[in-house]
Design a protein around this motif. Structure first.
Motif, mmCIF file in Angstrom:
data_model
loop_
_atom_site.group_PDB
_atom_site.id
_atom_site.type_symbol
_atom_site.label_atom_id
_atom_site.label_comp_id
_atom_site.label_asym_id
_atom_site.label_seq_id
_atom_site.Cartn_x
_atom_site.Cartn_y
_atom_site.Cartn_z
ATOM 1 N N SER A 31 0.846 -1.195 0.000
ATOM 2 C CA SER A 31 0.000 0.000 0.000
ATOM 3 C C SER A 31 0.879 1.242 0.000
ATOM 4 O O SER A 31 2.070 1.183 0.316
ATOM 5 N N LEU A 32 0.276 2.360 -0.350
ATOM 6 C CA LEU A 32 0.978 3.648 -0.378
ATOM 7 C C LEU A 32 0.347 4.590 0.628
ATOM 8 O O LEU A 32 -0.883 4.694 0.720
ATOM 9 N N SER A 33 1.188 5.297 1.380
ATOM 10 C CA SER A 33 0.682 6.311 2.299
ATOM 11 C C SER A 33 0.299 7.561 1.519
ATOM 12 O O SER A 33 0.609 7.701 0.327
ATOM 13 N N ALA A 34 -0.362 8.485 2.197
ATOM 14 C CA ALA A 34 -0.726 9.755 1.559
ATOM 15 C C ALA A 34 0.510 10.515 1.117
ATOM 16 O O ALA A 34 0.458 11.323 0.180
ATOM 17 N N ASP A 35 1.659 10.255 1.765
ATOM 18 C CA ASP A 35 2.919 10.907 1.414
ATOM 19 C C ASP A 35 3.718 10.121 0.388
ATOM 20 O O ASP A 35 4.847 10.492 0.055
ATOM 21 N N GLY A 36 3.164 9.007 -0.093
ATOM 22 C CA GLY A 36 3.834 8.229 -1.128
ATOM 23 C C GLY A 36 4.823 7.198 -0.637
ATOM 24 O O GLY A 36 5.606 6.670 -1.423
ATOM 25 N N VAL A 37 4.798 6.883 0.672
ATOM 26 C CA VAL A 37 5.693 5.856 1.211
ATOM 27 C C VAL A 37 5.085 4.481 0.955
ATOM 28 O O VAL A 37 3.916 4.234 1.262
ATOM 29 N N LEU A 38 5.883 3.576 0.395
ATOM 30 C CA LEU A 38 5.416 2.236 0.060
ATOM 31 C C LEU A 38 5.550 1.310 1.263
ATOM 32 O O LEU A 38 6.617 1.207 1.870
ATOM 33 N N ASN A 39 4.454 0.638 1.604
ATOM 34 C CA ASN A 39 4.398 -0.248 2.763
ATOM 35 C C ASN A 39 4.109 -1.666 2.294
ATOM 36 O O ASN A 39 3.427 -1.873 1.285
ATOM 37 N N LEU A 40 4.598 -2.653 3.034
ATOM 38 C CA LEU A 40 4.317 -4.052 2.735
ATOM 39 C C LEU A 40 4.195 -4.812 4.047
ATOM 40 O O LEU A 40 5.109 -4.760 4.881
ATOM 41 N N SER A 72 -3.683 -0.147 7.382
ATOM 42 C CA SER A 72 -5.050 0.347 7.543
ATOM 43 C C SER A 72 -5.135 1.844 7.247
ATOM 44 O O SER A 72 -6.039 2.308 6.539
ATOM 45 N N LEU A 73 -4.191 2.606 7.789
ATOM 46 C CA LEU A 73 -4.175 4.054 7.563
ATOM 47 C C LEU A 73 -3.950 4.375 6.094
ATOM 48 O O LEU A 73 -4.593 5.290 5.535
ATOM 49 N N ASN A 74 -3.060 3.621 5.445
ATOM 50 C CA ASN A 74 -2.778 3.867 4.032
ATOM 51 C C ASN A 74 -3.993 3.591 3.158
ATOM 52 O O ASN A 74 -4.318 4.372 2.252
ATOM 53 N N ILE A 75 -4.659 2.468 3.416
ATOM 54 C CA ILE A 75 -5.827 2.105 2.609
ATOM 55 C C ILE A 75 -6.954 3.117 2.802
ATOM 56 O O ILE A 75 -7.640 3.500 1.844
ATOM 57 N N GLU A 76 -7.139 3.575 4.027
ATOM 58 C CA GLU A 76 -8.165 4.594 4.274
ATOM 59 C C GLU A 76 -7.832 5.890 3.536
ATOM 60 O O GLU A 76 -8.728 6.556 3.012
ATOM 61 N N THR A 78 -5.679 6.326 0.742
ATOM 62 C CA THR A 78 -5.479 6.300 -0.716
ATOM 63 C C THR A 78 -6.368 5.297 -1.449
ATOM 64 O O THR A 78 -6.431 5.323 -2.684
ATOM 65 N N HIS A 79 -7.021 4.382 -0.700
ATOM 66 C CA HIS A 79 -8.039 3.454 -1.210
ATOM 67 C C HIS A 79 -7.504 2.270 -2.011
ATOM 68 O O HIS A 79 -8.133 1.211 -2.015
ATOM 69 N N ASP A 80 -6.388 2.390 -2.693
ATOM 70 C CA ASP A 80 -5.904 1.294 -3.525
ATOM 71 C C ASP A 80 -4.800 0.508 -2.823
ATOM 72 O O ASP A 80 -3.983 1.077 -2.091
ATOM 73 N N PHE A 81 -4.760 -0.802 -3.061
ATOM 74 C CA PHE A 81 -3.700 -1.643 -2.513
ATOM 75 C C PHE A 81 -3.628 -2.945 -3.301
ATOM 76 O O PHE A 81 -4.503 -3.239 -4.128
ATOM 77 N N VAL A 82 -2.559 -3.700 -3.074
ATOM 78 C CA VAL A 82 -2.369 -4.988 -3.744
ATOM 79 C C VAL A 82 -2.243 -6.082 -2.694
ATOM 80 O O VAL A 82 -1.508 -5.932 -1.717
ATOM 81 N N VAL A 83 -2.968 -7.176 -2.890
ATOM 82 C CA VAL A 83 -2.794 -8.368 -2.074
ATOM 83 C C VAL A 83 -1.919 -9.337 -2.862
ATOM 84 O O VAL A 83 -2.340 -9.873 -3.893
ATOM 85 N N ASN A 84 -0.698 -9.500 -2.406
ATOM 86 C CA ASN A 84 0.224 -10.469 -2.998
ATOM 87 C C ASN A 84 0.089 -11.781 -2.227
ATOM 88 O O ASN A 84 -0.010 -11.769 -0.997
ATOM 89 N N LEU A 85 0.075 -12.904 -2.936
ATOM 90 C CA LEU A 85 0.049 -14.202 -2.269
ATOM 91 C C LEU A 85 1.480 -14.706 -2.107
ATOM 92 O O LEU A 85 2.345 -14.446 -2.948
ATOM 93 N N VAL A 86 1.725 -15.419 -1.016
ATOM 94 C CA VAL A 86 3.095 -15.721 -0.603
ATOM 95 C C VAL A 86 3.485 -17.154 -0.945
ATOM 96 O O VAL A 86 2.916 -18.106 -0.406
#
Length: 208
Positions: A31-40, A72-76, A78-86
């Motif tokens: 996911s991406l934060s409102a500031d553009g930081v990429l989270n995983l 959770s904060l990022n999805i709220e 920016t709304h978009d995210f990716v679910v990667n399967l492991v």
């Protein structure tokens, strides 16, 4: 025997539930934060809930101090995210990404993971993940409402990526080739491909 969960400490109830409701698939969420930081981060409170429209659910438990997870904060925000399967091959990298790090640090860098572009959203996927689901937030619900311990997130799946080498002769995903892992109790994991058997659904349930 019966165990009354209402009489247990939350941590004890958690251990019992996560040791019995198994195996649980792992949503490795980028996911991406409102500031553009990429989270995983990985989450095992995860499942598909309907196919019309294609929708999945993730529960993001709060941290020990009661604060919300970055995912959770990022999805709220920016709304978009990716679910990667492991897959089993990335189990160690998935585990590294579960570490508690500051919100301005990317777990992609922490786990030395390569990114790959998504098809409809700005959030990238894990390049080596065999399957990635591009998602858009449908609803984020704090639960329970009076004293939330998590956010239940419903999201529509916009697109699905799968490595074409993992398809069988009929063009369907081959679970043996995907070799996904799932969560069991404590620090335990299992491999989905370890022991697969087939059961055809009965055509009728009429008693003779």
């Amino acid at each position: 025997m019966w165990i009354n969960l209402q009489q247990l400490e939350p941590s004890a109830a958690y251990k019992l539930l996560t040791s019995t409701i198994t195996p649980r698939p792992i949503a490795w969420v980028s996911s991406l934060s409102a500031d553009g930081v990429l989270n995983l981060a990985p989450f095992s409170f995860f499942q598909m809930v309907t196919d019309q429209p294609p929708t999945l659910m993730i529960s993001t438990q709060h941290k020990a101090d009661g604060s919300r997870k970055d995912t959770s904060l990022n999805i709220e925000a920016t709304h978009d995210f990716v679910v990667n399967l492991v897959p089993y091959a990335l189990a160690n990298e998935m585990n590294i990404s579960a570490a508690a790090v500051p919100a301005d640090q990317s777990e992609f860098e922490l786990a030395s993971l390569e990114q790959a572009a998504s098809s409809q959203i700005k959030v990238p996927r894990v390049a080596l993940a065999p399957v990635a689901l591009e998602c858009r937030l449908a609803k984020l619900q704090p639960y329970p409402p009076e004293n939330p311990s998590c956010e239940v997130i419903f999201a529509q799946v916009l697109a699905l990526y799968i490595n074409p080498s993992l398809l069988d002769a009929n063009g369907m995903p081959d679970p043996q080739k995907m070799d996904l892992i799932s969560r069991i109790g404590g620090s335990g994991y299992s491999r989905v491909a370890a022991d697969i058997f087939q059961l055809a659904r009965p055509a009728s349930a009429v008693r003779r």
